[in-house]
Design an enzyme around this catalytic site. Structure first.
Site, PDB file in Angstrom:
ATOM      1  CB  CYS A   1      20.543 -62.798   6.255  1.00 10.08           C
ATOM      2  SG  CYS A   1      19.215 -62.217   5.176  1.00 10.08           S
TER       3      CYS A   1
ATOM      4  CG  HIS B   1      18.705 -64.648   9.569  1.00 13.04           C
ATOM      5  ND1 HIS B   1      18.499 -63.304   9.746  1.00 13.04           N
ATOM      6  CD2 HIS B   1      18.198 -64.960   8.340  1.00 13.04           C
ATOM      7  CE1 HIS B   1      17.898 -62.812   8.682  1.00 13.04           C
ATOM      8  NE2 HIS B   1      17.700 -63.796   7.816  1.00 13.04           N
TER       9      HIS B   1
ATOM     10  CG  ASN C   1      14.795 -61.845   6.719  1.00 14.72           C
ATOM     11  OD1 ASN C   1      15.749 -61.237   7.189  1.00 14.72           O
ATOM     12  ND2 ASN C   1      14.933 -62.815   5.823  1.00 14.72           N
TER      13      ASN C   1
END
Length: 328
Positions: free
Chosen positions: A121, A255, A285
């Site tokens: 990520c 993020h 996500n």
């Protein structure tokens, strides 16, 4: 390296699979295999309302290439003007060739170097920092930086703690040489001791077979705590490097994993809610695609304007975290 050799983001792009899946639809699909969840359960814990899931024809390479085409078109660039392609991905379509090489072939950017990086990520922030260093070193004038993922292919749909969180997509930017600083400061960090035990898909290919657990596994409580701690610390570090303060930030793009994490870090930093970019509600996500998707959405909606100070952050498996402070 010239004293006036810097880099700036020239253009942005993004691309999503055709199928958008709401929490309600996902809950109905999961109920068929004995997994109980609901829109309320997902929304209150994560802020996610829907995610996009790739079909069999929508590969990571395909998503990456389409996002790249948008970024090139937005900047008025042709593929032969790109010197380097960097793709951040955790879900490549093959062991090799790299996703970046496959994107290069699709675009026809035959003169460009190409490679993938894997920082989960944090991947896009890592890739952007690498691209900035290459331009500052004089090794490239224009770099295509892409974050692309098909995380739905590494999800255990019977694991409610992970399957409701992730989605697929891609985002891209063209980073080019500039006389004025665009990337003001960056920080790339990792703690490998937290790797497999916190967030991982712990498998590999051996003798033509997948060995180990190929699905994403996560200790949610540890990830939450570590994400808040490391993102807060890293944000302060890059602001200090640039001799700037949190109230100088025009747009904060962390993020996009969990709205509660994002808001907790924002509050600790003292950044007003109006400066927080949110796309996790629409995308879920998307790992390395998370930040460039949000960046492109902010740019195309008019929320992000030239001259704005932007703080980008990633945090994820590895355990990795990264921050990039830039002037758009």
């Amino acid at each position: 390296m010239s004293e006036n050799c810097f880099s700036r983001i020239a253009s942005t792009g993004s691309f999503l699979p055709k199928r958008a899946v709401s929490n309600e639809e996902l809950a109905q699909d999961l109920a068929k295999i004995g997994v109980e969840t609901s829109d309320e359960w997902i929304r209150t814990r994560t802020g996610i309302e829907q995610r996009y899931l790739a079909s069999g024809e929508e590969s990571t390479t395909y998503l990456a290439s389409e996002a790249a085409k948008q970024a090139l078109e937005a900047g008025g660039f042709s593929p032969d003007e790109i010197d380097l392609i960097i793709v951040a991905t955790t879900t490549p379509d093959s062991v090799f060739p790299s996703t970046a090489c496959q994107v290069q072939a699709i675009l026809g950017a035959s003169g460009a170097g190409a490679f993938d990086i894997q920082a989960v990520c944090s991947g896009f922030a890592y890739a952007l920092s690498i691209a900035d260093s290459m331009i500052r070193a004089g090794s490239a004038k224009r770099v295509l930086v892409i974050g692309a993922e098909t995380l739905s292919r590494v999800l255990d749909w019977k694991d409610r703690t992970t399957c409701v969180l992730f989605g697929d997509g891609a985002g891209a930017v063209v980073l080019e040489k500039s006389d004025e600083p665009g990337i003001l400061a960056s920080e790339l960090k990792a703690d490998g001791t937290r790797g497999v035990h916190v967030l991982a898909a712990d498998s590999h290919i051996d003798g033509g077979k997948v060995v180990g657990d190929p699905f994403i596994r996560m200790d949610g409580r540890l990830v939450f705590k570590a994400a808040v701690e490391k993102m807060t610390e890293s944000a302060r570090n890059v602001l200090t490097k640039a001799n700037l303060a949190t109230n100088d930030v025009d747009l904060y793009i962390p993020h996009q994993a969990n709205l509660r994490i994002m808001n907790m870090v924002r509050e600790k930093l003292g950044i007003d809610e109006e400066h927080l970019m949110i796309s996790v509600n629409q995308h879920g996500n998307t790992s390395a695609a998370s930040v460039p998707l949000a960046l492109d959405k902010a740019h195309r909606s008019g929320r992000l304007k030239r001259g704005d100070l932007v703080l980008l952050q990633g945090v994820g498996g590895g355990f990795t975290w990264a921050s990039v402070l830039l002037k758009f």
